[in-house]
Scaffold this active site. Structure first.
Site: not given
Lengths: 132, 126
Positions: B81-83, B85
């Site tokens: 996931l990214d930040s 998320d």
């Protein structure tokens, strides 16, 4: 509802990308924390769940994730705050919220009848948007 | 509070109260069954409950593959996931446990371990 409830918390200049980034996260958190109030105001309980709204907000933010200029990010945040303020102070109506944030693009397109089944891809793209 | 509980647990009323002759004596009463603790110190969530609910929140996140979720999975490294998320998952946890996590703590939480630990140690976790 006070009209200044969501007054501009974004001063015009973010010094760096990092600062703009943290402002984006603050905005996202403020939006998520006002989701229960929004669901209550517009009676969205049987249309959408809170986590779906959160995902929608996140994807709207993600659409602009390619921007690198902090001033542009500030402007986008300002517009976001304005939109959030409008929604929270009931300046919008239920169909606005449902159309803009609950249904995706597919929900707004008319149903295809049998006579439209032979429609070319050009026409489908034309109906979808101006740019393709 | 503990003293009171101790006392209540060990009181026994005498078997015979004001009964007329010939009636059976009352059985001895133990007040243990009607013990009511008025302190709220014991209603913290158990660790298993915290772990279950945290994992449910993470699993129901649409971008996450539920089979990869374990109690020590890292959101960005293991689940890809990214930040944003990450922030969204933290907000989901805030909603589930009716907390409000301050920014400094929320920035620290980026794996299931830290989330479970923070929530378990939070006195207001519901």
């Amino acid at each position: 509802m006070a009209f200044t409830l969501r007054s501009v918390k974004v001063p015009p200049n973010s010094a760096s990308l990092e600062e703009a980034r943290s402002r984006v996260f603050d905005f996202f958190k403020a939006a998520c924390r006002s989701i229960p109030a929004i669901m209550d105001i517009y009676n969205l309980d049987d249309v959408v769940t809170k986590s779906q709204l959160r995902s929608t907000i996140a994807s709207e933010i993600r659409k602009n994730s390619h921007v690198t200029n902090p001033k542009v990010i500030d402007l986008l945040l300002f517009k976001g705050m304005e939109e959030l303020g409008n929604i929270v102070e009931h300046a919008k109506q239920r169909h606005h919220i449902i159309g803009q944030y609950v249904l995706g693009r597919q929900g707004l397109v008319q149903d295809l009848d049998t006579k439209d089944e032979g429609m070319s891809d050009f026409l489908k793209n034309f109906y979808k948007s101006n740019y393709f | 509070m503990a003293m009171r509980a101790f006392v209540l647990r060990h009181i026994q009323l005498p078997g015979q109260t004001l009964t007329a002759t010939g009636s059976k004596p009352h059985p001895q009463w133990y007040l243990r069954a009607s013990l009511r603790l008025f302190s709220s110190h014991d209603d913290h969530l158990t660790k298993e409950e915290v772990i279950d609910r945290v994992l449910d929140v993470v699993k129901s996140f649409p971008k996450v593959d539920p089979s990869k979720v374990t109690p020590d999975v890292h959101f960005q490294k293991d689940l890809g996931l990214d930040s944003l998320d990450n922030v969204e998952i933290v907000m989901g946890l805030e909603e589930e446990f009716k907390l409000e996590i301050p920014d400094k703590e929320a920035d620290r939480i980026d794996s299931c371990n830290l989330a479970i630990e923070y929530i378990y140690n939070h006195p207001m976790a519901g």
